[in-house]
Design an enzyme around this catalytic site. Sequence first.
Site, PDB file in Angstrom:
ATOM      1  N   ASN A 128       0.841  -1.193   0.000  1.00 40.52           N
ATOM      2  CA  ASN A 128       0.000   0.000   0.000  1.00 40.52           C
ATOM      3  C   ASN A 128       0.870   1.235   0.000  1.00 40.52           C
ATOM      4  O   ASN A 128       2.039   1.199   0.404  1.00 40.52           O
ATOM      5  CB  ASN A 128      -0.924   0.020   1.232  1.00 40.52           C
ATOM      6  CG  ASN A 128      -0.190   0.349   2.508  1.00 40.52           C
ATOM      7  OD1 ASN A 128       0.458  -0.520   3.108  1.00 40.52           O
ATOM      8  ND2 ASN A 128      -0.268   1.588   2.958  1.00 40.52           N
ATOM      9  N   CYS A 129       0.301   2.317  -0.492  1.00 35.60           N
ATOM     10  CA  CYS A 129       0.944   3.614  -0.376  1.00 35.60           C
ATOM     11  C   CYS A 129       0.055   4.471   0.519  1.00 35.60           C
ATOM     12  O   CYS A 129      -0.722   3.937   1.306  1.00 35.60           O
ATOM     13  CB  CYS A 129       1.160   4.241  -1.749  1.00 35.60           C
ATOM     14  SG  CYS A 129      -0.371   4.490  -2.673  1.00 35.60           S
ATOM     15  N   MET A 130       0.125   5.761   0.395  1.00 38.26           N
ATOM     16  CA  MET A 130      -0.657   6.638   1.266  1.00 38.26           C
ATOM     17  C   MET A 130      -2.159   6.492   1.039  1.00 38.26           C
ATOM     18  O   MET A 130      -2.949   6.648   1.965  1.00 38.26           O
ATOM     19  CB  MET A 130      -0.256   8.098   1.025  1.00 38.26           C
ATOM     20  CG  MET A 130       1.170   8.414   1.403  1.00 38.26           C
ATOM     21  SD  MET A 130       1.420   8.526   3.172  1.00 38.26           S
ATOM     22  CE  MET A 130       0.620  10.090   3.515  1.00 38.26           C
ATOM     23  N   ARG A 168      -3.690   3.998  -1.534  1.00 39.56           N
ATOM     24  CA  ARG A 168      -4.159   2.887  -2.346  1.00 39.56           C
ATOM     25  C   ARG A 168      -3.649   1.539  -1.843  1.00 39.56           C
ATOM     26  O   ARG A 168      -2.548   1.432  -1.320  1.00 39.56           O
ATOM     27  CB  ARG A 168      -3.674   3.034  -3.793  1.00 39.56           C
ATOM     28  CG  ARG A 168      -3.777   4.406  -4.359  1.00 39.56           C
ATOM     29  CD  ARG A 168      -3.175   4.442  -5.764  1.00 39.56           C
ATOM     30  NE  ARG A 168      -2.867   5.802  -6.146  1.00 39.56           N
ATOM     31  CZ  ARG A 168      -2.245   6.136  -7.267  1.00 39.56           C
ATOM     32  NH1 ARG A 168      -1.873   5.209  -8.110  1.00 39.56           N
ATOM     33  NH2 ARG A 168      -1.998   7.395  -7.547  1.00 39.56           N
ATOM     34  N   ARG A 177      -2.271  -1.721  -3.406  1.00 41.73           N
ATOM     35  CA  ARG A 177      -1.625  -2.005  -4.689  1.00 41.73           C
ATOM     36  C   ARG A 177      -1.414  -3.510  -4.819  1.00 41.73           C
ATOM     37  O   ARG A 177      -0.768  -4.120  -3.967  1.00 41.73           O
ATOM     38  CB  ARG A 177      -0.296  -1.251  -4.805  1.00 41.73           C
ATOM     39  CG  ARG A 177      -0.476   0.264  -4.826  1.00 41.73           C
ATOM     40  CD  ARG A 177       0.855   0.992  -4.691  1.00 41.73           C
ATOM     41  NE  ARG A 177       0.672   2.428  -4.865  1.00 41.73           N
ATOM     42  CZ  ARG A 177       0.857   3.081  -5.990  1.00 41.73           C
ATOM     43  NH1 ARG A 177       1.252   2.426  -7.071  1.00 41.73           N
ATOM     44  NH2 ARG A 177       0.651   4.386  -6.066  1.00 41.73           N
TER      45      ARG A 177
END
Length: 504
Positions: free
Chosen positions: A25-27, A29, A31
């Site tokens: 994951n990012c900030m 989403r 993924r």
Amino acid sequence: MDYKALAQRILDLVGGPDNVESFTNCMTRLRLNLVTPQSADVEAIKGLDGVLGVVEGKQLQVVVGPGHAERLRAAFGEVLGNSGTASVVDEKATVEDTATATGSSVSRHAASGGVEPLPEGDADLAKRTRDKVRSKQTSPVQAMFRHVGNIFVPVIPGFIACGLVTAICGIWKMIDPAVANDGWFLVLAGLGGIVVASLNLIVGHNTAKEFGGSPILGFIAGGVPYMPALAGVAASDKAAAVPLTIPVFGELKPGLGGVIGVMITAWLFTVIEKQLRKVIPAAIELFLVPALTLLIGAAASIFIIMPVSSLLMKGLTWLLVDFALAKGGTIGGFILATFFLPMVMLGIHQGLTPIHAQLIANHGFTELLPILAMAGAGQVGMAIAILLKTKNPRLRSVIKSALPIGILGIGEPLVYGVSLPLLYPFLTACLGGGFGGAFVAWGMQHSEIFGSQALGLSGLLMAPVISAGKWGWYLGGWLISVIMGCLLTYLFGFKESMADRIMD
């Protein structure tokens, strides 16, 4: 949000556990790297409660917004039977996913700000515009800057947390100067300094992770340039310290080269580690590879990387701070703010992140960031002007969706959904931001120098973390950027015929 139920539905719709190769994951989403991406039912995923959008490509990205992505990733790991990782593994997951002057990476993130998401066609236009820009960002230099972004993105929440705590301490101290000696105040101030104090170790760890090395060796690599022993060694009579020196470069000292030196050192550690694993037998690999990596990498860091990266850091700091701001003054502020978004378009803005981080580490704030943030305020002014001028319902809908979060500093929906497709408003918005940058730079010359005590914040959200209580200068520059971006766009940047491009 029931994260576990949502994770289970997503897992079912992407083809089940056997189709998930890896996830992160990012900030904003979740993924997913899928074995066969075409097996995913994207339209069904878009329709799930809590999903703000889906970005297709080599990696399936499920947009759920800030705060939710990390929790959804953890729940996805539970239903998949794998804990996953919160690290950013896709090179597009860079600073674009944080609240910087360019902001959020998907127009539909507007939904997380309490406004309606962009209509599907408009979100598609923003995505096509964004993808067209990024398709040109393929040079080795731009790839290097993306790596830099990936290294610092995981640190940004920490910068925000510690920056806000530091801001609270600053306000407290202004109200009651005597509190500086209070024990609990010192504890709070200590909390605010944790990220800066450990930045070299964090950057070393993230660099090794980014380039495929052992994170713990990267952690150690981050400590090499900051060893207190580099300040000197004991003399034979134990009565004095003898400084360590290198011919040509001179005296060594802890922190020489800053975070740039740390990144290069940690990268070199990964190269050495990988090469050693190719030649050392597996039976003794555990003993020899880490030790030899440390010894060889540390020697290269102390005698080559630290001195050279010190020159590089000094050169960049001189160019951007001493020359552009100190000597350039208002003109330098205008140029920096005006050309920041074009730098984003070229994919080289991420190269500034180590400079910001090092400035914060050196004296508690980065004076560059408040000036660069004016670029986002110019986009806000541009949007207001078009909203006042256009009668096109589609364009008005796009702006109404993106403007509220643009004011808070998440500006990418305005850039890729409005100004860049229209082109001329993009130029007038950049110029509008330049006037705000000039005002902030002027304020730095006529008052105590100030800056942002945290990375990752922009727009009105940056005001609380402006140092020395100088948030009034920042807000003044932000307002000037909005006014000038609005005025220039209204007079010169927009004609009603341009609105048809939003329909493309």
